[in-house]
Design a protein around this motif. Sequence first.
Motif, PDB file in Angstrom:
ATOM      1  N   SER A 177      45.777   6.155 -24.028  1.00  0.00           N
ATOM      2  CA  SER A 177      45.676   4.780 -24.525  1.00  0.00           C
ATOM      3  C   SER A 177      45.264   4.705 -25.995  1.00  0.00           C
ATOM      4  O   SER A 177      44.548   3.806 -26.421  1.00  0.00           O
ATOM      5  CB  SER A 177      44.714   3.961 -23.659  1.00  0.00           C
ATOM      6  OG  SER A 177      45.238   3.833 -22.354  1.00  0.00           O
ATOM      7  N   THR A 178      45.729   5.673 -26.776  1.00  0.00           N
ATOM      8  CA  THR A 178      45.595   5.635 -28.229  1.00  0.00           C
ATOM      9  C   THR A 178      46.963   5.955 -28.830  1.00  0.00           C
ATOM     10  O   THR A 178      47.835   6.518 -28.148  1.00  0.00           O
ATOM     11  CB  THR A 178      44.569   6.660 -28.764  1.00  0.00           C
ATOM     12  OG1 THR A 178      45.138   7.984 -28.653  1.00  0.00           O
ATOM     13  CG2 THR A 178      43.265   6.598 -27.988  1.00  0.00           C
ATOM     14  N   SER A 184      51.297   7.488 -23.456  1.00  0.00           N
ATOM     15  CA  SER A 184      50.799   6.118 -23.295  1.00  0.00           C
ATOM     16  C   SER A 184      51.748   5.174 -24.023  1.00  0.00           C
ATOM     17  O   SER A 184      51.826   5.193 -25.258  1.00  0.00           O
ATOM     18  CB  SER A 184      49.383   5.977 -23.870  1.00  0.00           C
ATOM     19  OG  SER A 184      48.462   6.798 -23.182  1.00  0.00           O
ATOM     20  N   HIS A 273      50.122   3.184 -18.342  1.00  0.00           N
ATOM     21  CA  HIS A 273      49.287   2.841 -19.510  1.00  0.00           C
ATOM     22  C   HIS A 273      49.941   1.834 -20.447  1.00  0.00           C
ATOM     23  O   HIS A 273      49.430   1.607 -21.547  1.00  0.00           O
ATOM     24  CB  HIS A 273      48.936   4.111 -20.287  1.00  0.00           C
ATOM     25  CG  HIS A 273      48.240   5.145 -19.453  1.00  0.00           C
ATOM     26  ND1 HIS A 273      46.937   5.015 -19.055  1.00  0.00           N
ATOM     27  CD2 HIS A 273      48.698   6.304 -18.909  1.00  0.00           C
ATOM     28  CE1 HIS A 273      46.601   6.060 -18.310  1.00  0.00           C
ATOM     29  NE2 HIS A 273      47.648   6.852 -18.211  1.00  0.00           N
ATOM     30  N   LEU A 276      48.142  -0.845 -23.005  1.00  0.00           N
ATOM     31  CA  LEU A 276      46.682  -0.767 -22.998  1.00  0.00           C
ATOM     32  C   LEU A 276      46.209   0.152 -24.119  1.00  0.00           C
ATOM     33  O   LEU A 276      46.916   1.081 -24.512  1.00  0.00           O
ATOM     34  CB  LEU A 276      46.179  -0.256 -21.651  1.00  0.00           C
ATOM     35  CG  LEU A 276      46.576  -1.094 -20.430  1.00  0.00           C
ATOM     36  CD1 LEU A 276      46.068  -0.438 -19.150  1.00  0.00           C
ATOM     37  CD2 LEU A 276      46.047  -2.520 -20.549  1.00  0.00           C
ATOM     38  N   HIS A 277      45.016  -0.092 -24.632  1.00  0.00           N
ATOM     39  CA  HIS A 277      44.535   0.747 -25.725  1.00  0.00           C
ATOM     40  C   HIS A 277      43.017   0.773 -25.754  1.00  0.00           C
ATOM     41  O   HIS A 277      42.340  -0.152 -25.315  1.00  0.00           O
ATOM     42  CB  HIS A 277      45.070   0.238 -27.064  1.00  0.00           C
ATOM     43  CG  HIS A 277      44.724  -1.189 -27.340  1.00  0.00           C
ATOM     44  ND1 HIS A 277      45.544  -2.227 -26.970  1.00  0.00           N
ATOM     45  CD2 HIS A 277      43.642  -1.760 -27.922  1.00  0.00           C
ATOM     46  CE1 HIS A 277      44.987  -3.372 -27.320  1.00  0.00           C
ATOM     47  NE2 HIS A 277      43.828  -3.118 -27.897  1.00  0.00           N
ATOM     48  N   ARG A 278      42.519   1.861 -26.268  1.00  0.00           N
ATOM     49  CA  ARG A 278      41.082   1.999 -26.520  1.00  0.00           C
ATOM     50  C   ARG A 278      40.795   1.532 -27.947  1.00  0.00           C
ATOM     51  O   ARG A 278      41.484   1.905 -28.882  1.00  0.00           O
ATOM     52  CB  ARG A 278      40.666   3.461 -26.332  1.00  0.00           C
ATOM     53  CG  ARG A 278      40.636   3.886 -24.875  1.00  0.00           C
ATOM     54  CD  ARG A 278      40.898   5.375 -24.703  1.00  0.00           C
ATOM     55  NE  ARG A 278      39.913   6.187 -25.395  1.00  0.00           N
ATOM     56  CZ  ARG A 278      40.073   7.495 -25.620  1.00  0.00           C
ATOM     57  NH1 ARG A 278      41.167   8.123 -25.221  1.00  0.00           N
ATOM     58  NH2 ARG A 278      39.138   8.161 -26.245  1.00  0.00           N
ATOM     59  N   THR A 289      36.939   6.583 -22.578  1.00  0.00           N
ATOM     60  CA  THR A 289      37.894   6.135 -21.569  1.00  0.00           C
ATOM     61  C   THR A 289      37.154   5.521 -20.390  1.00  0.00           C
ATOM     62  O   THR A 289      36.209   6.105 -19.861  1.00  0.00           O
ATOM     63  CB  THR A 289      38.759   7.304 -21.082  1.00  0.00           C
ATOM     64  OG1 THR A 289      39.364   7.937 -22.211  1.00  0.00           O
ATOM     65  CG2 THR A 289      39.842   6.819 -20.136  1.00  0.00           C
ATOM     66  N   HIS A 293      41.468   1.287 -19.080  1.00  0.00           N
ATOM     67  CA  HIS A 293      42.521   1.856 -19.923  1.00  0.00           C
ATOM     68  C   HIS A 293      43.702   2.419 -19.148  1.00  0.00           C
ATOM     69  O   HIS A 293      44.530   3.150 -19.706  1.00  0.00           O
ATOM     70  CB  HIS A 293      41.908   2.930 -20.839  1.00  0.00           C
ATOM     71  CG  HIS A 293      40.852   2.372 -21.732  1.00  0.00           C
ATOM     72  ND1 HIS A 293      39.568   2.864 -21.757  1.00  0.00           N
ATOM     73  CD2 HIS A 293      40.872   1.318 -22.601  1.00  0.00           C
ATOM     74  CE1 HIS A 293      38.846   2.155 -22.618  1.00  0.00           C
ATOM     75  NE2 HIS A 293      39.626   1.218 -23.141  1.00  0.00           N
ATOM     76  N   SER A 313      43.022   4.105 -12.607  1.00  0.00           N
ATOM     77  CA  SER A 313      41.907   3.724 -13.484  1.00  0.00           C
ATOM     78  C   SER A 313      40.698   4.614 -13.240  1.00  0.00           C
ATOM     79  O   SER A 313      40.070   5.106 -14.188  1.00  0.00           O
ATOM     80  CB  SER A 313      41.541   2.254 -13.235  1.00  0.00           C
ATOM     81  OG  SER A 313      42.621   1.415 -13.548  1.00  0.00           O
TER      82      SER A 313
END
Length: 378
Positions: A177-178, A184, A273, A276-278, A289, A293, A313
């Motif tokens: 999630s980056t 992702s 994913h 979604l992102h961090r 995480t 995420h 999750s």
Amino acid sequence: MLAHLSPQTMLTIKRYGYWLWMLFVLAVPFSYLQAQGSELPNLWAFFTPIVVFGVIPLLDALLGRDPANPEEGAEVDALSEQTYYRWLSLLSVPMLLGLIGWGGWVFATNELWSWAGQLGWLLSIGTVTGGIGITVAHELVHKDPKLEQNAGGLLLAAVCYAGFKVEHVRGHHVHVSTPEDASSARFNQSLYQFLPHAYLHNFLNAWKLEAERLKRKNLPVFSHHNELIGWYGLSALMAVGFGIAFGWIGVAYFLGQSFVAFTLLEIVNYVEHYGLHRRKLDNGRYERTTPEHSWNSNFLLTNLFLFHLQRHSDHHANAKRRYQVLRHFDDSPQLPNGYAGMVVLALVPPLWKAVMNPRVRAYYAGEEHQLSENQQAA
């Protein structure tokens, strides 16, 4: 439909429900037998993907979600230590390898099918080796015992995707999630934009990570110490074996079912994913995480088939947890159907975006600016 059942009843149902994976394996020889003497043998070759991607999503919607989580503490500890669940996943390994071998014999010798039937057969075998085989491999490569590590590597070698063993654990779980993670999917990115980059990244980043590991140990990259050489070498030996046994058509079968299997894996990565992102912190690092995420899907039936993979999750927040004790979190982003239904949706980008983009925006309501250019597909 299941909400009235007690947690203990659900745990008992799931204890034996995890055996449902065998139905997918048995569906393939069933379809072969039904094709014999049938007026529509080519159609029977497609039986398994029709059931998986046509019938299972409907049953997911009908049966509904799993209401039970194992209680933290004594219940989780006890379930985690039960070898029953470990051996249940390991049992799939010889059965799946046997299916791949037998499937190659059928592909090379069955004269009932036209090219359409052969395509259906590849999709059937690949659906099982990707849906069940890679799911089990994913569970096993996250565990420490050598037996499980090697069993997971063997399943991945059987679909020519050994890089996943390294890249998923040491790459994807670090960067999930980056923008640094090719597994992702970005907000508004279509599946067909995602797949080529995911294929290439899995291979290249696995080699990069393994080379870095060996360098830290002052070991040569091109040596027996490099586990990727061993696993990819095993894939090559399998291909040679199919070639010796069945000629070029045996090699085509082995590579074809592998492509279907690892493509199904990457489609599931896309689903898990998407968007979604961090958040990036002031120190330049990404937030840790959490269950926020990964998209969660708590539909019971597909979770039984896939060893709780859809409780993704919790898996990303606690990667060492065994499948039988993964939990559902109500505050995680939730998919509207099980993975089988979401895979079908992902294949049609306009439908996917119509269903999923509003969910992403709703999840980030009040901070839509987070969906910035570096999070979106170009």
